[in-house]
Design an enzyme around this catalytic site. Structure first.
Site, PDB file in Angstrom:
ATOM      1  N   ASP A   8       0.744  -1.140  -0.060  1.00 19.97           N
ATOM      2  CA  ASP A   8      -0.136   0.032   0.065  1.00 19.97           C
ATOM      3  C   ASP A   8       0.947   1.358  -0.061  1.00 19.97           C
ATOM      4  O   ASP A   8       0.232   2.393   0.364  1.00 19.97           O
ATOM      5  CB  ASP A   8      -1.039  -0.202   1.354  1.00 19.97           C
ATOM      6  CG  ASP A   8      -0.027   0.249   2.519  1.00 19.97           C
ATOM      7  OD1 ASP A   8       0.647  -0.357   2.639  1.00 19.97           O
ATOM      8  OD2 ASP A   8      -0.865   1.025   3.486  1.00 19.97           O
ATOM      9  N   GLU A   9       2.070   1.144  -0.426  1.00 21.87           N
ATOM     10  CA  GLU A   9       2.711   2.403  -0.175  1.00 21.87           C
ATOM     11  C   GLU A   9       3.621   2.449  -1.718  1.00 21.87           C
ATOM     12  O   GLU A   9       4.203   1.455  -2.110  1.00 21.87           O
ATOM     13  CB  GLU A   9       3.989   2.443   0.823  1.00 21.87           C
ATOM     14  CG  GLU A   9       3.620   2.594   2.311  1.00 21.87           C
ATOM     15  CD  GLU A   9       4.570   2.207   3.237  1.00 21.87           C
ATOM     16  OE1 GLU A   9       5.503   2.933   3.370  1.00 21.87           O
ATOM     17  OE2 GLU A   9       4.548   1.033   3.440  1.00 21.87           O
TER      18      GLU A   9
HETATM   19 MG   LIG Z   1      -0.727   2.613   4.668  1.00 21.21          MG
END
Ligand SMILES: [Mg+2]
Length: 421
Positions: free
Chosen positions: A113-114
């Protein structure tokens, strides 16, 4: 570089946001789980699940990521627990990275998620980098249905620190001239790469804030933490040392190795062992829904000399055949015909992103192989790892003169496989 602009983009409570999106798609009449006291947690039935992600209101009750669900429920009696859906998360992650690649000249996925986006040189295209970060943030929310934090700075370290400031759905800057005001007052534990034990040791040295760390004598740190001391001192001063190289998630790899009971002296046997290792490594990568882009082969000779060769793949993969093919290539390059007592395959640079770049000259049918691999995995899951054997094992097992028969090899391997990093 004076003009570098780096974004660090981080999905807010990714698993919770993504599940929220999924439930809104399925049952739009129900409340958005981001707005209630909710967590994503392991297996509720098994009772020993942990909190994987929490909503803002769950956070207000002091619920922490990683704590047992039982304890979280004590903190908030109305807590609602939702199961994770990793397949859905991988799809959301892919959509997120695809959108970033549409706008950024260079995207480096850092975890599920990055991502870092190198926006250097885009001012003439997009205007002010902070204004554009806000535009991008809104676009992600509008098109993908979840919020992100964006950190803007001149290097990855500072951009990542900036994205950690107030959440959710915010853009923050942390330019070098802002370090003393925005970063130095924070506790040292907030600094990237300062874990619990480093934090404790720093406290005993009287260092509590990032500023105190930045302004102490670096030789004090190297005497207590060696190289790591120098690294965190540089971070505290906002200096980036290509820190992704030492990051676990970005560098996550899968490896298996086998110590042989009798030395292997012929290439055919060695390659069969490589196939078996590639199968194990491949299955683990696919189970994680990951892809790797570096393959290496390790050999230990009968004189305990260790060799290692590695190769970067043209595109990330999780296909056994490709790992095997690369391992064989490496083996042929490195093997000097001395007896071998250990063979290992290690893979690295794992990502959660599928990035097949079809090569015009490539004859391998990826989709077919990919389906075959998943089918093999599910049959093995159901009926055990011996249910299916590669045809070459069956054919070649008779031909082995110096080597051992397949059945014997399998039995030995089960006892001796020890690498499970
Ligand atoms: Mg995050």
């Amino acid at each position: 570089m004076a003009d570098s602009i780096i974004y660090h983009i981080d999905v807010n409570s990714a698993f919770l946001s993504w599940s929220a999106k999924k439930y809104l798609e399925e049952q739009p009449e129900k409340p958005d789980i981001r707005t209630i006291c909710a967590v994503i947690g392991g297996d509720k039935q098994k009772r020993h699940g942990i909190v994987l992600a929490k909503s803002t209101s769950a956070k207000k009750y002091g619920i922490k990521t990683g704590e047992p669900l039982v304890r979280a429920s004590e903190k908030c009696p109305n807590l609602q627990v939702f199961p994770p859906d990793f397949n859905y998360y991988v799809k959301q992650s892919n959509a997120f990275i695809t959108l970033l690649k549409e706008v950024a000249p260079s995207v480096e996925q850092y975890s599920i998620d990055e991502a870092f986006c190198d926006m250097t040189g885009t001012r003439s295209l997009y205007g002010d980098p902070v204004d554009f970060a806000n535009t991008l943030r809104e676009r992600i929310y509008k098109e993908l249905g979840f919020t992100v934090n964006i950190g803007v700075s001149v290097n990855k370290l500072l951009a990542k620190m900036a994205s950690e400031f107030e959440k959710p759905n915010r853009t923050h800057t942390l330019f070098p001239e802002e370090i003393s005001q925005k970063m130095w007052p924070l506790p040292v534990s907030e600094l990237f790469f300062v874990g619990r034990s480093t934090e404790k040791k720093l406290h005993t040295l009287g260092i509590h804030t990032i500023g105190e760390l930045a302004n102490c004598n670096p030789s004090l740190l190297t005497s207590h933490f060696r190289k790591h001391g120098e690294t965190i001192w540089n971070y505290a001063n906002g200096r980036d040392l290509d820190f992704s190289a030492s990051h676990d998630t970005a560098n996550k790899g899968y490896s298996n190795e086998t110590t042989l009971h009798t030395d292997v002296t012929d290439a055919a046997t060695a390659k069969m062992i490589l196939l078996s290792l590639a199968e194990m490594v491949g299955a683990r990568i696919r189970a994680d829904k990951a892809y790797i882009s570096v393959v290496s082969v390790n050999l230990v000779t009968c004189d305990f000399e260790r060799y290692s060769h590695q190769k970067s793949l043209y595109s990330a993969t999780n296909i056994t055949e490709e790992i095997y093919k690369t391992a064989c290539e490496l083996f042929e390059q490195m093997w000097k015909h001395e007896p071998i007592r250990l063979i290992g395959i290690a893979t690295s640079k794992a990502t959660y992103e599928q990035s097949y770049q079809y090569d015009m000259f490539q004859s391998t049918n990826y989709e077919k192989l990919s389906k075959l691999n998943s089918a093999l995995d599910s049959i093995r899951d159901k009926y055990g790892s011996d249910a299916i054997r590669r045809a070459c094992f069956l054919e070649d097992s008779n031909k082995l003169s110096k080597g051992m028969s397949l059945a014997k090899f399998d039995a030995k391997q089960k006892r001796t496989v020890d690498g499970n990093s």
